[in-house]
Motif scaffolding. Structure first.
Motif, PDB file in Angstrom:
ATOM      1  N   GLY A  57       0.809  -1.213   0.000  1.00 53.22           N
ATOM      2  CA  GLY A  57       0.000   0.000   0.000  1.00 53.22           C
ATOM      3  C   GLY A  57       0.838   1.256   0.000  1.00 53.22           C
ATOM      4  N   PHE A  58       1.844   1.301   0.879  1.00 58.55           N
ATOM      5  CA  PHE A  58       2.639   2.517   0.963  1.00 58.55           C
ATOM      6  C   PHE A  58       3.611   2.667  -0.201  1.00 58.55           C
ATOM      7  N   ALA A  59       4.052   1.569  -0.766  1.00 59.83           N
ATOM      8  CA  ALA A  59       4.875   1.685  -1.969  1.00 59.83           C
ATOM      9  C   ALA A  59       4.052   2.285  -3.106  1.00 59.83           C
ATOM     10  N   GLY A  60       2.795   1.813  -3.232  1.00 59.17           N
ATOM     11  CA  GLY A  60       1.909   2.407  -4.230  1.00 59.17           C
ATOM     12  C   GLY A  60       1.658   3.869  -3.960  1.00 59.17           C
ATOM     13  N   GLY A  61       1.487   4.227  -2.682  1.00 58.96           N
ATOM     14  CA  GLY A  61       1.271   5.625  -2.327  1.00 58.96           C
ATOM     15  C   GLY A  61       2.483   6.487  -2.584  1.00 58.96           C
ATOM     16  N   ALA A  62       3.676   5.956  -2.286  1.00 61.54           N
ATOM     17  CA  ALA A  62       4.900   6.731  -2.488  1.00 61.54           C
ATOM     18  C   ALA A  62       5.153   7.008  -3.973  1.00 61.54           C
ATOM     19  N   VAL A  63       4.966   5.985  -4.797  1.00 62.70           N
ATOM     20  CA  VAL A  63       5.173   6.179  -6.244  1.00 62.70           C
ATOM     21  C   VAL A  63       4.152   7.167  -6.798  1.00 62.70           C
ATOM     22  N   ALA A  64       2.899   7.027  -6.383  1.00 64.07           N
ATOM     23  CA  ALA A  64       1.858   7.943  -6.868  1.00 64.07           C
ATOM     24  C   ALA A  64       2.128   9.368  -6.412  1.00 64.07           C
ATOM     25  N   SER A  65       2.603   9.550  -5.176  1.00 58.84           N
ATOM     26  CA  SER A  65       2.920  10.894  -4.685  1.00 58.84           C
ATOM     27  C   SER A  65       4.049  11.525  -5.496  1.00 58.84           C
TER      28      SER A  65
END
Length: 400
Positions: free
Chosen positions: A358-366
């Protein structure tokens, strides 16, 4: 709906002794601790314009620091969260609390963006305490109320994430961004140590070396379709939310609206209102299963993205969109995390895979959203969020 494997494990779970479930006071302390520690990941987001002014940069030039925080959290989850299956959580929570406090103090004293980014990375990597506590709550909860207990902690966690924008923006405007990091360090130290003191004393069986849970993650996800699906769907949902929420301060404090940092931070109140969805989502998961709740959450998020785009010109649309996207994220998280915690025999390791995804997806999207804002403005940010939702859903829809 949860698979047969999940159902079998839930029904075959050992009967817990009376009084062994988490009492209300214990749950409340864990929820408050989760709120304070989770807020540390998002402290920089509402303060970007103040940080940029202090260091003589444009706000868009320091937006990458918010992405560093999420990458740091993903790394910390990968390293420390699997230890919940093998080490004494009381000692682990104490050590991580001390490291987080020291890193927040270093953030407050940072002389430049590079030093601040390094301190924020360490802060986020060490502030993984909530993800050590959620598996503990799930273990102690009765099977028919497990999602409700998990939801109580998730409600605290998201309240902290949203409050970071509100309190951070107001305090940053009044006392400066360095004081915000320093104050967060004090709160983290007090609540982290208080939580460690009330955790049950435990001797955990250890097999292999200390970090043997890390190489086991890919195989664990590969063997459990339910865990894989929860990971990918939350990565898509959290990525969409992160792209919009971490870039919102740039829109509100920019020429479109020209708001102060404190006023922009008040937008977090709309997201805070959506945190009440967590208990409702927990009850729905216990009754109807995770799949139906996640499907409904994705439909809500699909409505929120065009509302955010419209909010680039009409501020009332931002009000509605903030509530809707937070409701979608909270409901999705309750459902997906409950599924992740109950689908294998190693809940801490499975939870690690889930939250790292989840946070890897969030970091890349950010990171992509920051670049998109620089090149295409707010419309580019909304496009990134929409793409993340499509990827999160369609990728899981085609695999059986």
């Amino acid at each position: 709906m949860p698979s047969a494997t999940t159902t079998h494990q839930a029904t075959s779970a050992p009967v817990r002794k009376p009084g062994s479930t988490a009492p209300a006071l214990f749950l409340t302390l864990i929820a408050v601790c989760s709120a304070v520690t989770a807020a540390n990941i998002y402290l920089a987001a509402p303060l970007l314009s103040l940080i940029a002014r202090d260091f003589g940069s444009a706000p868009s030039a320091v937006a990458w620091i918010a992405s560093v925080a999420q990458f740091g959290y993903a790394v910390g989850l990968l390293l420390f969260a699997p230890l919940g299956d093998s080490v004494n959580r009381r000692r682990l929570v104490t050590g991580l609390t001390v490291v987080t406090t020291a890193a927040l103090a270093a953030s407050a004293a940072a002389p430049g963006t590079a030093a601040l980014a390094a301190a924020v990375f360490v802060t986020s990597a060490a502030t993984v305490v909530p993800q050590l506590l959620v598996p503990l709550v799930a273990e102690r909860a009765p099977a028919d109320r497990r999602a409700r207990h998990v939801a109580a902690v998730i409600a605290g966690l998201f309240a902290g994430v949203v409050a970071a924008r509100v309190v951070g923006g107001l305090a940053g405007q009044a006392f400066g961004w360095r004081a915000v990091f320093l104050g967060a360090g004090v709160l983290t130290l007090v609540l982290g140590l208080a939580t460690a003191l009330v955790l049950p004393s435990e001797r955990r069986p250890r097999t292999g070396h200390l970090f043997s849970g890390i190489p086991a993650l890919p195989g664990l996800v590969r063997r459990s379709p339910d865990l894989w699906r929860a990971c990918v769907r939350q990565a898509g949902m959290f990525g969409a939310w992160s792209a919009l929420w971490t870039s919102l301060a740039l829109l509100l404090t920019g020429p479109e609206y020209g708001l102060s940092t404190a006023t922009a931070g008040l937008f977090g109140l709309f997201g805070l209102a959506a945190s009440v969805v967590a208990p409702l989502a927990g009850g729905l998961v216990d009754r109807f299963g995770a799949a139906r709740v996640v499907r409904s959450a994705y439909l809500l998020a699909a409505v929120a993205v065009p509302l955010f785009w419209l909010g680039g010109q009409v501020i009332w649309a931002l009000f509605v969109a903030a509530v809707v996207i937070h409701a979608a994220l909270v409901a999705s998280h309750v459902a997906n995390q409950t599924l992740a915690l109950t689908t294998t025999s190693t809940p801490a390791t499975a939870n690690t895979a889930y939250v790292v995804a989840g946070f890897a997806g969030g970091a890349v999207a950010s990171a992509l959203a920051g670049s998109a804002f620089s090149h295409w403005g707010w419309g580019g940010v909304c496009a990134v969020a929409g793409v993340w939702l499509v990827l999160g859903w369609t990728t899981t829809a085609v695999r059986r």
